[in-house]
Scaffold this active site. Structure first.
Site, PDB file in Angstrom:
ATOM      1  N   ASP A 198       0.852  -1.182   0.000  1.00  0.00           N
ATOM      2  CA  ASP A 198       0.000   0.000   0.000  1.00  0.00           C
ATOM      3  C   ASP A 198       0.891   1.236   0.000  1.00  0.00           C
ATOM      4  OD1 ASP A 198      -1.925  -1.889   0.297  1.00  0.00           O
ATOM      5  OD2 ASP A 198      -2.810  -1.061   2.120  1.00  0.00           O
ATOM      6  N   HIS A 274       5.202  -7.256  -0.497  1.00  0.00           N
ATOM      7  CA  HIS A 274       5.105  -8.548  -1.156  1.00  0.00           C
ATOM      8  C   HIS A 274       5.900  -8.528  -2.457  1.00  0.00           C
ATOM      9  CE1 HIS A 274       1.484  -9.801   1.328  1.00  0.00           C
ATOM     10  NE2 HIS A 274       1.564  -8.503   1.566  1.00  0.00           N
ATOM     11  N   SER A 385       7.454   3.679   5.288  1.00  0.00           N
ATOM     12  CA  SER A 385       8.759   3.847   4.660  1.00  0.00           C
ATOM     13  C   SER A 385       8.578   3.950   3.153  1.00  0.00           C
ATOM     14  CB  SER A 385       9.684   2.695   5.036  1.00  0.00           C
ATOM     15  OG  SER A 385      11.007   2.983   4.654  1.00  0.00           O
TER      16      SER A 385
END
EC number: 4.1.1.65
Length: 416
Positions: A198, A274, A385
């Site tokens: 995200d 991911h 981050s």
């Protein structure tokens, strides 16, 4: 008013101790004909004029006479002596009204830049302290108020979490690393590259002139970010020549281009990342470094911010050639975890500036590396981050993005 006589107020008299409710003016400006003195003497010839008190204006006025006398003494110092006081003076320079430290320019003093001042903040130490605080187990009765405040501040959607009960998370670290429901992030199977996390798209496009844009108009060197090419990377690089550019060393197939995409994870976003495609990870490079904030405002302010911060570079190859994913650390994100890399330890107390550590996943037992499927769990941050993708693809590769748009894990980044 009639019936009342107005009497002029007596002129205030200077006292020995400076008063915080009076401000000075140069006595020489009242036409005495005397020449202006230099150094600290020029700050002693001050007259006093009244200023409204704290009760009238609601503002606190500092003893300016004592402050300006001290500045006059500093202006007479030598440059080496003044250099020792540069940092505290710089802090005063940005806090006090404009021109308050102007006398120091007589000896050539210049304030330290805001960027250098920010870089001097011990962000690594603060991040380690934050990491330890995250591990402290919260009392059962305190969990809901603490997590609810965080949810309200950063707009977290707990309906997507696999466990919605806030009492389930024993500490902040478990709350940050919460898992999502399987149906919350469907993985797009029609496109070759998906978003690994995200976040917000800061920049994307082709890599030109061996430079990558961290935000619009602010670039950093590709070689400084990924590090020099070494034989230990076990990648199908073409042979390097003395005049070949770093970009040409990464492109393994004729006719391909190099692309990049920068995704910023805010504190309220899903903190795991991911695999963005089907690829094989063959090498890991860990750059110890600073842990400055990587929000878009800071990225516009500090050039090569991503090259200064601690980061973990995973490199390998996919069906079109070179592929890399870099997890960039930030303030309070001292911990970057890669699930299949147990030897990785980030935010160590001691490190050498500009150094890096290499590790190869290609061994005698595993000559291919670590195979990753699209959408497979890869790693996690402790807080928000940045993820940077740099990969090789044919010229007809198209991004399906807009700069500044919000994106979620599993959504399409681009395809052929």
């Amino acid at each position: 008013m009639p019936g009342k006589s107005t009497r002029p107020l007596p002129a205030p008299r200077p006292c020995c101790a400076p008063c915080p409710f009076w401000s000075p003016r140069l006595a020489g400006m009242q036409g005495t004909g005397s020449t202006r003195s230099t150094g600290s003497e020029s700050w002693r010839s001050w007259a006093w004029t009244s200023r409204p008190s704290l009760l009238v204006t609601g503002r606190l006025h500092f003893p300016q006479l004592a402050l300006r006398r001290r500045l006059g003494q500093l202006s007479c110092m030598s440059k080496p002596a003044l250099k020792l006081r540069s940092w505290p003076l710089t802090v005063l320079y940005y806090l006090l009204p404009l021109g308050a430290l102007r006398p120091l320019s007589r000896v050539g003093w210049r304030p330290v830049s805001r960027v250098a001042l920010y870089k001097s903040v011990p962000t690594r130490l603060l991040s380690r302290a934050w990491g330890r605080l995250n591990q402290v187990e919260l009392p059962h009765w305190l969990r809901r108020p603490v997590y609810s405040l965080y949810i309200w501040t950063f707009g977290v959607n707990m309906k997507e979490a696999a466990v919605e009960d806030l009492h389930h998370y024993r500490n902040l670290s478990e709350f940050f690393r919460r898992k999502l429901k399987p149906q919350a992030r469907p993985v797009c199977g029609l496109h070759s590259v998906i978003s690994p996390s995200d976040g917000k798209i800061l920049n994307f496009g082709q890599v030109k002139n061996c430079e990558v844009e961290q935000v619009k108009g602010v670039t950093y060197s590709l070689e400084s970010f990924l590090g020099p090419r070494t034989p230990s990377e076990d990648l199908p690089f073409p042979p390097a020549t003395p005049h070949s550019s770093f970009r040409s060393q990464l492109v393994t197939r004729e006719g391909n281009e190099l692309y990049h995409c920068v995704i910023y994870l805010a504190p309220g976003d899903y903190h795991c990342f991911h695999s963005p495609t089907d690829w094989t990870v063959s090498h890991r490079r860990h750059f110890p470094g600073s842990l400055m904030s990587v929000n878009p405002g800071m990225a516009r302010w500090i050039k090569e911010l991503f090259c200064h911060n601690e980061r973990v570079v995973l490199t390998g190859d996919w069906k079109h050639g070179f592929f890399s994913l870099t997890a960039v650390g930030a303030t309070n994100v001292g911990s970057i975890r890669i699930y299949f890399d147990r030897d990785l330890h980030t935010n160590s107390p001691r490190y050498s500036k500009g150094s890096y550590n290499d590790f190869s996943f290609v061994t005698h037992a595993n000559k291919e590396g670590i195979p990753m499927r699209k959408g497979e769990h890869l790693g996690e941050f402790n807080l928000g981050s940045t993820i940077v993708l740099i990969f090789e693809a044919p010229k007809d590769f198209n991004f399906r993005l807009q700069a500044g748009q919000k994106i979620r894990f599993g959504e399409a980044l681009g395809s052929l």
